[in-house]
Design a protein around this motif. Structure first.
Motif, PDB file in Angstrom:
ATOM      1  N   ARG A 149      23.938 -24.742  54.244  1.00  0.00           N
ATOM      2  CA  ARG A 149      23.165 -25.630  53.093  1.00  0.00           C
ATOM      3  C   ARG A 149      23.783 -25.213  51.883  1.00  0.00           C
ATOM      4  NH1 ARG A 149      16.931 -25.362  53.297  1.00  0.00           N
ATOM      5  NH2 ARG A 149      17.357 -23.442  52.217  1.00  0.00           N
ATOM      6  N   THR A 150      24.002 -26.219  51.310  1.00  0.00           N
ATOM      7  CA  THR A 150      24.419 -25.942  49.923  1.00  0.00           C
ATOM      8  C   THR A 150      23.312 -26.685  48.875  1.00  0.00           C
ATOM      9  OG1 THR A 150      25.632 -28.140  49.757  1.00  0.00           O
ATOM     10  CG2 THR A 150      27.014 -26.202  50.288  1.00  0.00           C
ATOM     11  N   LEU A 151      23.368 -25.984  47.638  1.00  0.00           N
ATOM     12  CA  LEU A 151      22.096 -26.533  46.823  1.00  0.00           C
ATOM     13  C   LEU A 151      21.926 -28.062  46.819  1.00  0.00           C
ATOM     14  CD1 LEU A 151      20.213 -25.013  45.051  1.00  0.00           C
ATOM     15  CD2 LEU A 151      21.806 -25.376  42.878  1.00  0.00           C
ATOM     16  N   GLY A 152      20.863 -28.521  46.853  1.00  0.00           N
ATOM     17  CA  GLY A 152      20.616 -30.108  46.697  1.00  0.00           C
ATOM     18  C   GLY A 152      21.095 -30.612  47.976  1.00  0.00           C
ATOM     19  N   LYS A 153      21.509 -30.119  49.053  1.00  0.00           N
ATOM     20  CA  LYS A 153      21.975 -31.000  50.178  1.00  0.00           C
ATOM     21  C   LYS A 153      21.337 -30.471  51.216  1.00  0.00           C
ATOM     22  CE  LYS A 153      26.592 -31.820  48.539  1.00  0.00           C
ATOM     23  NZ  LYS A 153      28.104 -31.884  49.092  1.00  0.00           N
TER      24      LYS A 153
END
Length: 125
Positions: A38-42
């Protein structure tokens, strides 16, 4: 049931890291093991999965040829070898386990019942 992910860290683009996921609390021989990130905002996205019983593996397209998932039955541990890392691989990586009841390796979050706590991977450019 516990899944303990480790091995994350800071690495330069083009470098490598190996993530580990130590499983305990039950027998996983009839389970699939997966890695998500998980990347930031996704949303959390599928990375790779492996059948604990057969060793067959499946990868997301963007990871093919760079990442390798494997398992060590004796150590009850699943690994994710990540090579040729790119800045866009920066994410929190999670390992997961789910019952082998789907006739294949699930790429959806719904295919996994147990989750580890995540390990941060940061790739600098």
């Amino acid at each position: 049931v516990q899944l303990q992910a480790s091995g994350g860290g800071l690495v330069q683009a083009g470098g490598s890291l190996r993530l580990s996921c130590a499983a305990s609390g039950r027998t996983f021989s009839s389970h699939n093991m997966g890695w998500f990130r998980r990347t930031l905002g996704k949303e959390r996205e599928f990375v790779a999965a492996i059948s604990w019983s057969t060793g067959s593996a499946y990868y997301a397209d963007s990871m093919k040829g760079r990442f390798t998932i494997s398992r060590d039955n004796a150590k009850n541990t699943v690994y994710l070898q990540m090579n040729s890392l790119k800045p866009e691989d920066t994410a929190v990586y999670y390992c997961a386990a789910g019952p082998d009841i789907y006739g294949g390796l699930p790429t959806s979050l719904l295919g996994y019942a147990y989750w580890g706590q995540g390990t941060q991977v940061t790739v600098s450019s």
